[in-house]
Design a protein around this motif. Structure first.
Motif, PDB file in Angstrom:
ATOM      1  N   VAL A  10       3.271  -4.455  -3.145  1.00  0.00           N
ATOM      2  CA  VAL A  10       4.213  -5.538  -3.404  1.00  0.00           C
ATOM      3  C   VAL A  10       3.613  -6.849  -2.893  1.00  0.00           C
ATOM      4  CG1 VAL A  10       6.563  -6.375  -3.045  1.00  0.00           C
ATOM      5  CG2 VAL A  10       6.123  -3.916  -3.165  1.00  0.00           C
ATOM      6  N   TYR A  22       6.179   2.115  -1.682  1.00  0.00           N
ATOM      7  CA  TYR A  22       5.941   0.685  -1.884  1.00  0.00           C
ATOM      8  C   TYR A  22       5.373   0.096  -0.595  1.00  0.00           C
ATOM      9  CZ  TYR A  22       8.567   0.671  -6.256  1.00  0.00           C
ATOM     10  OH  TYR A  22       8.983   0.902  -7.541  1.00  0.00           O
ATOM     11  N   ALA A  25      10.739  -4.593  -4.477  1.00  0.00           N
ATOM     12  CA  ALA A  25      10.485  -3.164  -4.699  1.00  0.00           C
ATOM     13  C   ALA A  25      11.709  -2.495  -5.313  1.00  0.00           C
ATOM     14  CB  ALA A  25      10.104  -2.486  -3.382  1.00  0.00           C
ATOM     15  N   TYR A  37       2.731   1.608  -4.956  1.00  0.00           N
ATOM     16  CA  TYR A  37       2.827   0.254  -5.473  1.00  0.00           C
ATOM     17  C   TYR A  37       2.581  -0.748  -4.341  1.00  0.00           C
ATOM     18  CZ  TYR A  37       5.037   2.409  -9.513  1.00  0.00           C
ATOM     19  OH  TYR A  37       5.297   3.190 -10.612  1.00  0.00           O
TER      20      TYR A  37
END
Length: 121
Positions: A13, A81, A111, A11
């Motif tokens: 952020v 993250y 996160a 992911y």
């Protein structure tokens, strides 16, 4: 070699993906490989814990007299993250500048909120 559980999800952020894309391609390659290893449950040989933040790692790379850093967290289940990618501009030692640390802490909170939401699905 002992393999750890693979972390499938990556992911980005905030604007971390855009930040990474703005770095020199040689640096992007190194950071991309470090993130790939993190997703596989492994650690890049240049990855080290970011002081003061449990479960947060940084990869630092020098390129053409500049220093670049990628900061990411592996503390949340099944996910990596990416918190921040930047060129270190401070000339005062190796410490991460306060504005960067503030951004990293804020994105780490984001996160955590995301990871807790993912676990509730």
């Amino acid at each position: 070699m002992q393999m750890k559980k693979k972390l499938n999800n990556l992911y980005w952020v905030g604007s971390s993906k855009k930040e990474l894309g703005s770095l020199p391609s040689e640096v992007i390659d190194i950071f991309g490989y470090a993130l790939h290893l993190a997703q596989s449950g492994l650690k890049h040989n240049k990855a080290k814990p970011l002081k003061g933040l449990n479960g947060v790692l940084e990869v630092s790379e020098d390129f053409k007299k500049d220093t670049y850093r990628a900061i990411y967290s592996v503390k949340f289940k099944d996910a990596v993250y990416v918190l921040h990618c930047f060129q270190k501009k401070s000339k005062q030692g190796i410490k991460t500048p306060k504005p960067n640390m503030d951004m990293i802490r804020e994105r780490l909170k984001m996160a955590k909120t995301h990871a807790e939401g993912e676990n509730n699905d």
